[in-house]
Each structure stands twice: as C-alpha cells, then as structure tokens.
Design a protein around this motif. Structure first.
Motif, short mmCIF file in Angstrom:
data_model
loop_
_atom_site.label_atom_id
_atom_site.label_comp_id
_atom_site.label_asym_id
_atom_site.label_seq_id
_atom_site.Cartn_x
_atom_site.Cartn_y
_atom_site.Cartn_z
N LEU A 156 3.88 -15.62 -4.38
CA LEU A 156 3.25 -14.39 -3.89
C LEU A 156 4.17 -13.77 -2.84
O LEU A 156 4.87 -14.49 -2.13
N LEU A 157 4.16 -12.44 -2.75
CA LEU A 157 4.99 -11.79 -1.74
C LEU A 157 4.24 -11.76 -0.42
O LEU A 157 3.14 -11.22 -0.33
N PRO A 158 4.82 -12.37 0.64
CA PRO A 158 4.10 -12.58 1.89
C PRO A 158 3.72 -11.30 2.63
O PRO A 158 2.73 -11.27 3.36
N LYS A 159 4.48 -10.22 2.44
CA LYS A 159 4.20 -9.00 3.20
C LYS A 159 3.14 -8.14 2.54
O LYS A 159 2.69 -7.15 3.12
N LEU A 160 2.78 -8.47 1.31
CA LEU A 160 1.78 -7.68 0.59
C LEU A 160 0.41 -8.34 0.71
O LEU A 160 0.31 -9.55 0.86
N SER A 161 -0.63 -7.52 0.61
CA SER A 161 -1.98 -8.06 0.59
C SER A 161 -2.23 -8.75 -0.74
O SER A 161 -1.45 -8.61 -1.69
N VAL A 162 -3.35 -9.48 -0.79
CA VAL A 162 -3.75 -10.14 -2.02
C VAL A 162 -3.85 -9.13 -3.17
O VAL A 162 -3.28 -9.32 -4.25
N LEU A 163 -4.54 -8.01 -2.93
CA LEU A 163 -4.69 -7.01 -3.99
C LEU A 163 -3.34 -6.43 -4.40
O LEU A 163 -3.05 -6.29 -5.59
N GLU A 164 -2.48 -6.13 -3.42
CA GLU A 164 -1.16 -5.58 -3.76
C GLU A 164 -0.35 -6.56 -4.60
O GLU A 164 0.36 -6.16 -5.54
N ASN A 165 -0.45 -7.84 -4.28
CA ASN A 165 0.23 -8.84 -5.09
C ASN A 165 -0.27 -8.82 -6.54
O ASN A 165 0.52 -8.90 -7.48
N VAL A 166 -1.58 -8.71 -6.66
CA VAL A 166 -2.18 -8.76 -8.00
C VAL A 166 -1.80 -7.52 -8.81
O VAL A 166 -1.74 -7.56 -10.04
N LEU A 167 -1.51 -6.41 -8.10
CA LEU A 167 -1.15 -5.17 -8.79
C LEU A 167 0.32 -5.11 -9.19
O LEU A 167 0.71 -4.22 -9.95
N LEU A 168 1.12 -6.06 -8.69
CA LEU A 168 2.57 -6.00 -8.96
C LEU A 168 2.93 -5.86 -10.44
O LEU A 168 3.82 -5.08 -10.78
N PRO A 169 2.26 -6.59 -11.34
CA PRO A 169 2.66 -6.45 -12.76
C PRO A 169 2.44 -5.05 -13.31
O PRO A 169 2.96 -4.73 -14.37
N LEU A 170 1.71 -4.20 -12.60
CA LEU A 170 1.43 -2.86 -13.12
C LEU A 170 2.47 -1.83 -12.70
O LEU A 170 2.41 -0.68 -13.11
N VAL A 171 3.44 -2.22 -11.88
CA VAL A 171 4.39 -1.22 -11.36
C VAL A 171 5.19 -0.56 -12.48
O VAL A 171 5.60 0.58 -12.36
N TYR A 172 5.38 -1.29 -13.59
CA TYR A 172 6.18 -0.72 -14.68
C TYR A 172 5.37 0.20 -15.57
O TYR A 172 5.91 0.99 -16.30
N GLY A 173 4.06 0.07 -15.48
CA GLY A 173 3.21 0.84 -16.38
C GLY A 173 2.91 2.22 -15.82
O GLY A 173 3.43 2.62 -14.78
N MET A 186 -3.53 5.07 -10.00
CA MET A 186 -3.83 4.18 -8.88
C MET A 186 -5.28 3.68 -8.87
O MET A 186 -5.52 2.50 -8.68
N GLU A 187 -6.25 4.59 -9.10
CA GLU A 187 -7.67 4.13 -9.06
C GLU A 187 -7.91 3.10 -10.14
O GLU A 187 -8.61 2.11 -9.92
N ASN A 188 -7.31 3.36 -11.32
CA ASN A 188 -7.49 2.41 -12.42
C ASN A 188 -6.80 1.09 -12.10
O ASN A 188 -7.30 0.02 -12.46
N LYS A 189 -5.65 1.17 -11.44
CA LYS A 189 -4.94 -0.04 -11.05
C LYS A 189 -5.82 -0.90 -10.17
O LYS A 189 -5.95 -2.09 -10.37
N LYS A 190 -6.40 -0.25 -9.15
CA LYS A 190 -7.24 -1.00 -8.21
C LYS A 190 -8.39 -1.67 -8.93
O LYS A 190 -8.75 -2.81 -8.64
N GLU A 191 -8.97 -0.94 -9.87
CA GLU A 191 -10.08 -1.49 -10.64
C GLU A 191 -9.65 -2.73 -11.42
O GLU A 191 -10.34 -3.74 -11.41
N LEU A 192 -8.49 -2.60 -12.08
CA LEU A 192 -7.97 -3.74 -12.84
C LEU A 192 -7.70 -4.93 -11.93
O LEU A 192 -8.00 -6.07 -12.27
#
Ligand SMILES: Nc1ncnc2c1ncn2[C@@H]1O[C@H](COP(=O)(O)OP(=O)(O)O)[C@@H](O)[C@H]1O
Ligand SMILES: [Mg+2]
Length: 230
Positions: free
Chosen positions: A100-117, A121-127
């Motif tokens: 996990l990336l230490p400077k990011l929040s838990v949610l931001e870490n979980v969203l990392l795989p979506l950066v290429y897609g 943003m609202e949908n990302k947060k939901e996912l």
C-alpha cells in the motif's frame, strides 16, 4: 471431460534468466490449466518458481518460450500495451508485504487500479467503497495504511485487487506477514470471493493455508510435480 470455462492454459512455458554466464530456469517447461472459479494453492520450496509463475499469469512478465492462452485467446506473443491492459483490467494482485502507498488514504489506495481507466470520480469512489465493504473496511476509508493492523492492511490490499472486478486474483504469500487469527480471516475472505465467482491462485508455504484451497499444486525446479486437481 471438463465443461467449465478455461481461464488459463500454459504449455511448455519456460522463463530463463541469465545471471552472469549462468542460465537460471525459473520456469522449465511448465504445463498448467486453470478453470473458472478454481481456488488453487501453489506450494514448493524457495526458488522453485512460484513467484515467476504468478508474474507470468499476471502478465507482469513474459515467458521466454512456450504457449499461453487466456480465456481461449493466444496471448503468447501479445505486445506490451495489450499485456498492460489485461493486467490492469482482468487480474487483481495481492502481495505478502501489502504494497500500500503510505501517503495515500485507504480509499485512495483502493482507487489506484482505476487511474488508467476512464471512470468518473463519483463512480470511482462508489466502486472503491463497494470494494472496501466487501472486505469489511469501509469504516477505515480515510485512514492511512500506517494506522491499520497487518490484517487490516491486507484486507485493504484485497479490496484494491477487487476494484476492477477482475476475473482472477493472484496472491503471492498473502498471509506470510499475518498472525494465525488474521490468517484465517483472510482465507475466509478469499473463500467468500470464490463464491462470488472469482478464480483464485495463491502461493503459500503454509500447509494450513493450502488446505483452504480446492486444488493444490506443488512446484519444484520450475515445474509442477504434484497436482491434486479433481
Ligand atoms: N529477476 C531475476 N533474475 C535472475 N534470476 C531470477 C530472477 N527472478 C527469479 N530468479 C530465479 O528464478 C528462480 C525462481 O524464482 P522465484 O520464482 O522467485 O521462486 P519462488 O517464488 O518459488 O521462491 C530462482 O532460482 C531465482 O533465483
Ligand atoms: Mg516467491
């Protein structure tokens, strides 16, 4: 005959590294079929090629030779961008050290795989929140990884692996840094993912962990030497 859909078929896969003047055969003519909704534990001594196999299945590394089919398509010689795309959209990874990336929040870490897609943003947060709910960590979405226990970090890492709704989850010693209570919790979580239709392959040197799987494969010298596939 097996009527289940084939996720992977590997034929005579070799992965050779040159180290100085020596050739190391990390995978040495490996054959393997993985079917939909299997739960496979890969065991074997250190250096037997387990991680190399995971990297190969995850399109993180290319075989030196051999044939590889994913969902019936020949992927033996696909280019870098096709590999990156499959890696990002079809596969989820879980590592022993959580990564996990230490400077990011838990949610931001979980969203990392979506950066290429191209997800909004609202949908990302939901996912992301949905993935955190699946692992029981939605109440920690704004925490930093350092504020979590090892077991909680691994649950977040599993949530991150789920964000893209992958076909297959690959885990390399996912319980290696966990105590026995967290180990069984993580394994129960993998079991529930299986029921939701995910195919799982995990590396472990822990026999208790391997018992959770439906199929056990043992590697030695870059080959599969035991496979209790039904
Ligand atoms: N990047 C690399 N360069 C050279 N040799 C490597 C590399 N990665 C793995 N190997 C070698 O390949 C063999 C298999 O490694 P690995 O797949 O990591 O085994 P395991 O995960 O079962 O411990 C080992 O002999 C290892 O030293
Ligand atoms: Mg390894």
């Amino acid at each position: 005959m097996d009527s289940r859909e084939q996720v992977f078929k590997l034929r005579s896969i070799r992965r050779t590294y040159q180290v100085g003047s020596e050739l190391v055969h990390a995978l040495d003519g490996l054959d393997l079929e993985i079917y939909d909704r299997e739960f496979i534990a890969v065991t074997g001594t250190s250096g037997s090629g387990k991680s190399t196999l995971m990297h190969t299945l995850g399109f993180m590394d290319s075989p030196s030779s051999g044939e590889m089919f994913f969902e019936g398509k020949d992927v033996s010689r696909i280019n870098r961008s096709a590999r990156a795309r499959l890696r990002a959209t079809r596969i989820g990874f879980v590592f022993q050290s959580f990564n996990l990336l230490p400077k990011l929040s838990v949610l931001e870490n979980v969203l990392l795989p979506l950066v290429y897609g191209r997800t909004r943003m609202e949908n990302k947060k939901e996912l992301g929140m949905a993935a955190l709910e699946r692992v029981g960590m939605e109440h920690r979405s704004t925490h930093r990884p350092s504020q979590l226990s090892g077991g909680e970090r691994q649950r977040v890492a599993i949530a991150r692996a789920l964000t893209n709704r992958p076909r297959l989850i690959l885990a390399d010693e996912p319980t290696g840094n966990l105590d026995s209570k967290n180990r069984s919790r993580i394994m129960d979580l993998f079991g529930s993912l299986l029921e939701e239709g995910i195919t799982l392959a995990l590396v472990t040197h822990d026999d208790e962990v391997a018992q959770y799987a439906k199929r056990r494969i043992r590697m030695q010298d870059g080959k599969i030497v035991e496979d209790d596939a039904p």
